[in-house]
Design an enzyme around this catalytic site. Structure first.
Site, PDB file in Angstrom:
ATOM      1  N   ARG A   1       3.298  41.629 -23.755  1.00  9.82           N
ATOM      2  CA  ARG A   1       3.211  42.038 -22.346  1.00  9.82           C
ATOM      3  C   ARG A   1       4.576  42.426 -21.773  1.00  9.82           C
ATOM      4  NH1 ARG A   1      -1.474  40.009 -19.405  1.00  9.82           N
ATOM      5  NH2 ARG A   1      -3.181  40.647 -20.747  1.00  9.82           N
TER       6      ARG A   1
ATOM      7  N   ARG B   1       3.527  43.807 -14.669  1.00  8.21           N
ATOM      8  CA  ARG B   1       3.795  43.668 -13.231  1.00  8.21           C
ATOM      9  C   ARG B   1       5.107  42.995 -12.882  1.00  8.21           C
ATOM     10  NH1 ARG B   1      -2.127  41.309 -12.207  1.00  8.21           N
ATOM     11  NH2 ARG B   1      -1.623  40.678 -14.329  1.00  8.21           N
TER      12      ARG B   1
ATOM     13  N   ARG C   1       1.997  51.833 -10.958  1.00  7.31           N
ATOM     14  CA  ARG C   1       0.619  51.375 -10.761  1.00  7.31           C
ATOM     15  C   ARG C   1       0.123  51.727  -9.353  1.00  7.31           C
ATOM     16  NH1 ARG C   1      -2.702  47.072  -9.408  1.00  7.31           N
ATOM     17  NH2 ARG C   1      -3.925  46.126 -11.084  1.00  7.31           N
TER      18      ARG C   1
ATOM     19  N   ASP D   1      -5.184  48.147 -23.572  1.00  7.71           N
ATOM     20  CA  ASP D   1      -5.812  46.840 -23.453  1.00  7.71           C
ATOM     21  C   ASP D   1      -6.744  46.617 -24.627  1.00  7.71           C
ATOM     22  OD1 ASP D   1      -5.873  44.672 -21.205  1.00  7.71           O
ATOM     23  OD2 ASP D   1      -7.874  44.727 -22.086  1.00  7.71           O
TER      24      ASP D   1
ATOM     25  N   TYR E   1     -15.230  38.072 -24.596  1.00  7.66           N
ATOM     26  CA  TYR E   1     -15.387  38.846 -23.355  1.00  7.66           C
ATOM     27  C   TYR E   1     -16.753  39.525 -23.285  1.00  7.66           C
ATOM     28  CZ  TYR E   1     -10.488  38.033 -22.326  1.00  7.66           C
ATOM     29  OH  TYR E   1      -9.289  37.419 -22.032  1.00  7.66           O
TER      30      TYR E   1
HETATM   31  O1  CP3 Z   1       2.026  43.761 -24.538  1.00 17.20           O
HETATM   32  C1  CP3 Z   1       2.061  44.826 -23.877  1.00 17.20           C
HETATM   33  O2  CP3 Z   1       2.961  45.112 -23.077  1.00 17.20           O
HETATM   34  C2  CP3 Z   1       0.994  45.875 -24.175  1.00 17.20           C
HETATM   35  C3  CP3 Z   1      -0.091  45.962 -23.281  1.00 17.20           C
HETATM   36  C4  CP3 Z   1      -1.222  44.936 -23.295  1.00 17.20           C
HETATM   37  C5  CP3 Z   1      -1.987  44.693 -22.136  1.00 17.20           C
HETATM   38  N1  CP3 Z   1      -3.035  43.896 -22.468  1.00 17.20           N
HETATM   39  C6  CP3 Z   1      -1.700  45.263 -20.821  1.00 17.20           C
HETATM   40  C7  CP3 Z   1      -2.307  44.651 -19.635  1.00 17.20           C
HETATM   41  C8  CP3 Z   1      -1.788  44.192 -24.329  1.00 17.20           C
HETATM   42  C9  CP3 Z   1      -1.314  44.049 -25.756  1.00 17.20           C
HETATM   43  C10 CP3 Z   1      -2.942  43.544 -23.792  1.00 17.20           C
HETATM   44  C11 CP3 Z   1      -3.843  42.719 -24.596  1.00 17.20           C
HETATM   45  C12 CP3 Z   1      -4.858  41.887 -23.938  1.00 17.20           C
HETATM   46  N2  CP3 Z   1      -5.674  42.216 -22.875  1.00 17.20           N
HETATM   47  C13 CP3 Z   1      -5.241  40.610 -24.382  1.00 17.20           C
HETATM   48  C14 CP3 Z   1      -4.686  39.922 -25.602  1.00 17.20           C
HETATM   49  C15 CP3 Z   1      -3.308  39.423 -25.392  1.00 17.20           C
HETATM   50  C16 CP3 Z   1      -3.184  38.250 -24.476  1.00 17.20           C
HETATM   51  O3  CP3 Z   1      -2.420  38.354 -23.512  1.00 17.20           O
HETATM   52  O4  CP3 Z   1      -3.815  37.244 -24.765  1.00 17.20           O
HETATM   53  C17 CP3 Z   1      -6.256  40.148 -23.528  1.00 17.20           C
HETATM   54  C18 CP3 Z   1      -6.940  38.801 -23.605  1.00 17.20           C
HETATM   55  C19 CP3 Z   1      -6.528  41.180 -22.587  1.00 17.20           C
HETATM   56  C20 CP3 Z   1      -7.565  41.186 -21.502  1.00 17.20           C
HETATM   57  C21 CP3 Z   1      -6.906  41.343 -20.191  1.00 17.20           C
HETATM   58  N3  CP3 Z   1      -6.440  42.548 -19.701  1.00 17.20           N
HETATM   59  C22 CP3 Z   1      -6.533  40.328 -19.281  1.00 17.20           C
HETATM   60  C23 CP3 Z   1      -6.848  38.868 -19.427  1.00 17.20           C
HETATM   61  C24 CP3 Z   1      -5.828  40.963 -18.240  1.00 17.20           C
HETATM   62  C25 CP3 Z   1      -5.111  40.313 -17.083  1.00 17.20           C
HETATM   63  C26 CP3 Z   1      -5.814  40.405 -15.805  1.00 17.20           C
HETATM   64  C27 CP3 Z   1      -4.861  40.018 -14.676  1.00 17.20           C
HETATM   65  O5  CP3 Z   1      -5.150  40.443 -13.582  1.00 17.20           O
HETATM   66  O6  CP3 Z   1      -3.860  39.337 -14.939  1.00 17.20           O
HETATM   67  C28 CP3 Z   1      -5.792  42.339 -18.513  1.00 17.20           C
HETATM   68  C29 CP3 Z   1      -5.126  43.375 -17.700  1.00 17.20           C
HETATM   69  C30 CP3 Z   1      -3.824  43.818 -18.209  1.00 17.20           C
HETATM   70  N4  CP3 Z   1      -3.624  44.254 -19.488  1.00 17.20           N
HETATM   71  C31 CP3 Z   1      -2.597  43.921 -17.490  1.00 17.20           C
HETATM   72  C32 CP3 Z   1      -1.662  44.469 -18.376  1.00 17.20           C
HETATM   73  C33 CP3 Z   1      -0.226  44.837 -18.091  1.00 17.20           C
HETATM   74  C34 CP3 Z   1      -2.396  43.593 -16.015  1.00 17.20           C
HETATM   75  C35 CP3 Z   1      -2.568  44.917 -15.389  1.00 17.20           C
HETATM   76  C36 CP3 Z   1      -2.394  45.062 -13.930  1.00 17.20           C
HETATM   77  O7  CP3 Z   1      -3.096  44.415 -13.153  1.00 17.20           O
HETATM   78  O8  CP3 Z   1      -1.556  45.924 -13.583  1.00 17.20           O
END
Ligand code: CP3
Length: 356
Positions: A27, A31, A40, A77, A154
Site C-alpha cells: 500500500r 491516502r 483521488r 485492487d 469477499y
Molecule cells: O500496495 C499498493 O500500493 C497497491 C495497491 C493495492 C490496493 N489494494 C489499493 C487500494 C493493493 C495491492 C490492494 C490489495 C487489496 N485490496 C487487499 C490485499 C492486501 C491487504 O491490504 O490485505 C485487500 C484485502 C483489498 C480489498 C480492499 N480494497 C480494502 C479492504 C480496501 C480498503 C477500504 C478502505 O476504505 O480503507 C480497498 C480499497 C483500496 N485499495 C484503497 C487503496 C489505496 C483505498 C482507496 C481509497 O479509498 O482511496
C-alpha cells in the site's frame, strides 16, 4: 524496453548478492500521500482511479518520486477479479469494499467463469503496459492478485468481515461448493497473473490476507492447496527470464515450511514472527519478504531506525550471517494516517544499515 537500472529487488528474490537490501511497502500508494488525495479528489472515487490506466499509472509512480523504493506495485485492487466475474464491486465511504451479488450456494458457484483478461480486465493490463513504459527501467513493476481463499471471503461475505461466519459455515456445511468456488478463483488468478506478466509485470505477488483466520487444518484444506496450484501452474519463464512469485499471507507463520515447498520464489510474512525464525522454518530455498509491524511508522524517526536495524539483523542471524534473499517490507499494508516523512526514514534506514 529500457534495461532495468535497479534490479536489487529481483536479485534478492533469486537469493543473489545485492549491494543493499531492497525495500518496497505494501500500500505504498494511498491516502497517506497528499498528492494521492488530490488525484483521488479530481477522479472522484477509488474505482474511478483504478479503472483509468493514466490515473492508475500516476498514483503508482507517486511514492517513487518521494522515496528511494526498489520496486513499484501496480495501483489496482484484488477485487477487480470478482468484479469482472459479474459480482458488482462498489465502495461505501468508511466501510470498505462491497459486492452487489454474493456466492453462497453450489448453484451460484457453478455459474462463475474465468473473466477474459484482455476485455473485462483490459484496464488493468493497459495500466501495467503504461506503467512499464513510464517507469523506463527505473525499478521493476510488481503485478498482483488476491489469493483464491481471500477473494472467496469477499465473494461469500459480500464485503469485509470480522468473524467470516458465512464462509466458515460454507466450509463446514457445503465444502464441495466452496471448493468449486476456490477452484474457479484459482483458474482466474493464474490467468490474471499470466496476463499481467505478458503485459510487463516483472514480479507477481499473491495476497492471502485472510488465510490467517483459518485453523491450521482448515488452512491446509481451503487455502494452501490453491496457493500451491498457483505456484505450480503459473507459467513464469525459465532461468534469467523467470518472473518471480511472492506468496504473502497474514498469519502464515505455522505454514512457512509448506509454503516454501509450493514452488514459489518468495514468501511474505507478517510481524507476528521474527525474520530469523521465519528463515529457519522456511528453509533456504525461498526468499523472504517482510516484516515490520506497520504501526512502527507511528513511532519516532529514531524508533523506526531501531526497528529497521533489528529486523535486518534478525534476518541475517537466521540466514547464516548473510542478508541475501531478503526483501524488506512491512508485515501488512500502510494506513491513511501515516506520516510520509517517517516512510522516508524507514526506506533510507533499510539501505543505510544493509549496505555491504
Ligand atoms: O500496495 C499498493 O500500493 C497497491 C495497491 C493495492 C490496493 N489494494 C489499493 C487500494 C493493493 C495491492 C490492494 C490489495 C487489496 N485490496 C487487499 C490485499 C492486501 C491487504 O491490504 O490485505 C485487500 C484485502 C483489498 C480489498 C480492499 N480494497 C480494502 C479492504 C480496501 C480498503 C477500504 C478502505 O476504505 O480503507 C480497498 C480499497 C483500496 N485499495 C484503497 C487503496 C489505496 C483505498 C482507496 C481509497 O479509498 O482511496
Amino acid at each position: 524496453m529500457s534495461p532495468l537500472k535497479n534490479d536489487r529487488f529481483l536479485r534478492a528474490l533469486k537469493r543473489e548478492p545485492v549491494d543493499c537490501t531492497p525495500v518496497w511497502l505494501m500500500r505504498q500508494a494511498g491516502r497517506y500521500l497528499p498528492e494521492y488525495r488530490a488525484t483521488r479528489a479530481a477522479a472522484g472515487s477509488f474505482l474511478g482511479m483504478a479503472k483509468n490506466p493514466e490515473i492508475a499509472c500516476e498514483v503508482t509512480l507517486q511514492p517513487l518520486r518521494r522515496f528511494d523504493l526498489d520496486a513499484a506495485i501496480l495501483f489496482s485492487d484484488i477485487l477487480t477479479v470478482p468484479d469482472a466475474m459479474g459480482l458488482g464491486l462498489y465502495f461505501v465511504e468508511g466501510e470498505g469494499p462491497k459486492f452487489e451479488r454474493t456466492i453462497r450456494s453450489a448453484a451460484e458457484a457453478q455459474k462463475l467463469g474465468v473473466p477474459d483478461m484482455e476485455t473485462e480486465l483490459r484496464y488493468v493490463m493497459d495500466a501495467v503496459r503504461l506503467i512499464r513504459r513510464e517507469l523506463d527501467g527505473q525499478v521493476p513493476l510488481i503485478g498482483f492478485s488476491g489469493s483464491p481463499w481471500t477473494l472467496a471471503c469477499y465473494m461469500v461475505e459480500g464485503g469485509g468481515s470480522k468473524d467470516f461466519a458465512r464462509i466458515k459455515a460454507m466450509a463446514l456445511n457445503e465444502p464441495k461448493a466452496l471448493h468449486h468456488l476456490l477452484s474457479v478463483n484459482t483458474d482466474a488468478v493464474i490467468a490474471y497473473l499470466a496476463a499481467q506478466r505478458a503485459a510487463g509485470a516483472q514480479a507477481l505477488q499473491v495476497f492471502d490476507t485472510w488465510g490467517g483466520v483459518l485453523s491450521p487444518a482448515m488452512y491446509r484444506e481451503f487455502s494452501l492447496p490453491y496457493l500451491t496450484r498457483i505456484a505450480q501452474e503459473l507459467q513464469r519463464g525459465e532461468g534469467a527470464d523467470r518472473t518471480p512469485l511472492i506468496l504473502f499471507g497474514k498469519g502464515n507463520a505455522a505454514h512457512l515450511q509448506a509454503l516454501a515447498a509450493s514452488g514459489t520464489e518468495g514468501v511474505g510474512v507478517d510481524w507476528l514472527i521474527e525474520l530469523g525464525d521465519a528463515r529457519h522454518r522456511a528453509g533456504a530455498n525461498v526468499a523472504l519478504q517482510g516484516n515490520l509491524d506497520p504501526a512502527t511508522l507511528y513511532g519516532s524517526p529514531e524508533s523506526i531506525r531501531i526497528q529497521v536495524r533489528a529486523a535486518l539483523d534478525s534476518y541475517a542471524e537466521g540466514n547464516g550471517g548473510s542478508r541475501e534473499g531478503h526483501v524488506f517490507n512491512l508485515g501488512h499494508g500502510m494506513s491513511p494516517d501515516m506520516n510520509p516523512d517517517h516512510v522516508k526514514v524507514l526506506v533510507d534506514a533499510v539501505h543505510e544499515f544493509s549496505t555491504r
